[in-house]
Design an enzyme around this catalytic site. Structure first.
Site, PDB file in Angstrom:
ATOM      1  N   ASP A   1       0.809  -1.220   0.000  1.00 24.02           N
ATOM      2  CA  ASP A   1       0.000   0.000   0.000  1.00 24.02           C
ATOM      3  C   ASP A   1       0.843   1.270   0.000  1.00 24.02           C
ATOM      4  O   ASP A   1       2.005   1.273   0.405  1.00 24.02           O
ATOM      5  CB  ASP A   1      -0.888   0.034   1.253  1.00 24.02           C
ATOM      6  CG  ASP A   1      -2.069  -0.921   1.170  1.00 24.02           C
ATOM      7  OD1 ASP A   1      -2.112  -1.742   0.233  1.00 24.02           O
ATOM      8  OD2 ASP A   1      -2.937  -0.840   2.049  1.00 24.02           O
ATOM      9  N   ASP A   2       0.177   2.366  -0.407  1.00 26.67           N
ATOM     10  CA  ASP A   2       0.612   3.754  -0.215  1.00 26.67           C
ATOM     11  C   ASP A   2       1.561   4.295  -1.267  1.00 26.67           C
ATOM     12  O   ASP A   2       1.845   5.486  -1.276  1.00 26.67           O
ATOM     13  CB  ASP A   2       1.251   3.972   1.163  1.00 26.67           C
ATOM     14  CG  ASP A   2       0.302   3.688   2.315  1.00 26.67           C
ATOM     15  OD1 ASP A   2      -0.876   3.402   2.046  1.00 26.67           O
ATOM     16  OD2 ASP A   2       0.741   3.755   3.482  1.00 26.67           O
TER      17      ASP A   2
ATOM     18  N   HIS B   1      -5.138   9.256   1.051  1.00 22.26           N
ATOM     19  CA  HIS B   1      -5.156   8.378   2.214  1.00 22.26           C
ATOM     20  C   HIS B   1      -5.964   8.959   3.383  1.00 22.26           C
ATOM     21  O   HIS B   1      -5.504   8.979   4.530  1.00 22.26           O
ATOM     22  CB  HIS B   1      -3.732   8.083   2.671  1.00 22.26           C
ATOM     23  CG  HIS B   1      -3.565   6.766   3.369  1.00 22.26           C
ATOM     24  ND1 HIS B   1      -3.874   6.589   4.704  1.00 22.26           N
ATOM     25  CD2 HIS B   1      -3.129   5.570   2.937  1.00 22.26           C
ATOM     26  CE1 HIS B   1      -3.619   5.347   5.059  1.00 22.26           C
ATOM     27  NE2 HIS B   1      -3.165   4.702   4.002  1.00 22.26           N
TER      28      HIS B   1
ATOM     29  N   HIS C   1       3.707  -2.321   3.062  1.00 27.83           N
ATOM     30  CA  HIS C   1       3.717  -0.983   2.498  1.00 27.83           C
ATOM     31  C   HIS C   1       5.003  -0.737   1.722  1.00 27.83           C
ATOM     32  O   HIS C   1       6.074  -1.223   2.112  1.00 27.83           O
ATOM     33  CB  HIS C   1       3.577   0.072   3.599  1.00 27.83           C
ATOM     34  CG  HIS C   1       2.289  -0.016   4.359  1.00 27.83           C
ATOM     35  ND1 HIS C   1       2.089  -0.934   5.370  1.00 27.83           N
ATOM     36  CD2 HIS C   1       1.129   0.689   4.244  1.00 27.83           C
ATOM     37  CE1 HIS C   1       0.853  -0.791   5.850  1.00 27.83           C
ATOM     38  NE2 HIS C   1       0.260   0.182   5.192  1.00 27.83           N
TER      39      HIS C   1
END
Length: 283
Positions: free
Chosen positions: A105-106, A160, A250
């Site tokens: 993620d991210d 986010h 992540h």
């Protein structure tokens, strides 16, 4: 740093909701060497062929987003909207057999994403990358590298945010802008999305469905964003390994060097244990 949502070791196994009626069916394909698109070998120190320049600094404004995951906050039951939507995200995929899904993620972040891509490529496996639009906007080369390697590029909103605190129009903007960035880079919009912090609500399910996306959560949280140490991340993945597990890690949002190093250690061990690393495929 918030800590009032879920304990660090808590795992939640949600039943996959299958009440989609005529909606798109979801199948899974194994990311084995025979089916993984190959890429030309690179000499050490040579940048990716599609890179627009040296990846020395993050392009796109990173946000100071970090809260404890909120997977335990499962969405309430409600009357399905039109188009039909799920009331819970995919979080555990029992029909996978002796296989697992790795998700990141991210990102993308040119400091860490290339190292993760290199390890996945070395072992000829595919994974899922849930990207934030503000990071993806300036790193289209990394999106294309993900797609070229056969990885699934998913939507993780633009900035986010905590979804339940947003209006419907704000949620649509967060998801829609990110889908547009991905589509410009890859030619196709994302088919999967993940709510930041695992905080889903009715509006997010409805708007995601309207944008043609399925919701994907996770089973095993490495908590790598807390930078607990490479060995701890490795242990959490190996301890949580089981058929149908979806692992959350992540590749951006902070110092992810431990996450990069941990993948190099646990991925070959998962493969040696007989696990296939797969990605979901919608038909």
């Amino acid at each position: 740093m918030r800590s009032d949502y879920t304990g660090p070791e808590r795992r939640t196994l949600l039943r996959v909701a299958l009440g989609l009626g005529a909606a798109t069916a979801v199948h899974l394909i194994a990311a084995d060497p025979a089916s993984t698109p190959s890429r030309p070998a690179r000499t050490a120190g040579t940048p990716p062929a599609a890179a627009a320049g040296p990846p020395g600094q993050v392009r796109g404004r990173p946000s100071p987003y970090r809260l404890d995951p909120m997977t335990a906050n499962t969405p309430p039951r409600y009357r399905p909207a039109r188009p039909p939507v799920r009331t819970r995200p995919f979080e555990h995929l029992p029909e996978l057999g002796h296989s697992m899904v790795l998700t990141f993620d991210d990102g993308p972040d040119p400091r860490y994403t290339p190292g993760i891509l290199a390890t996945l490529r070395e072992h000829s496996v595919r994974a899922m990358f849930f990207v934030c639009g503000e990071m993806a906007e300036g790193n289209a080369d990394l999106l294309r590298e993900m797609a070229d390697d056969g990885h699934v590029v998913g939507n993780h909103t633009w900035s986010h945010p905590l979804i339940p605190k947003l209006s419907r129009s704000a949620i649509r903007d967060e998801l829609g802008r990110t889908s547009e960035v991905v589509e410009r880079a890859l030619g196709t919009a994302p088919l999967w999305y993940r709510a930041p912090y695992g905080a889903w609500n009715r509006n997010s399910f409805e708007i995601g469905a309207e944008l043609g996306m399925e919701p994907m959560a996770w089973t095993v949280d490495t908590l790598d964003w807390r930078t607990p140490g490479t060995g701890t991340i490795v242990r959490r993945v190996l301890d949580g390994a089981a058929p149908g597990v979806v692992v959350l890690s992540h590749d951006a949002g902070g110092d992810r060097s431990q996450s990069v190093a941990a993948l190099r250690r646990y991925l070959p061990r998962l493969l040696d244990s007989g696990y296939r690393i797969t990605v979901p495929h919608r038909v």
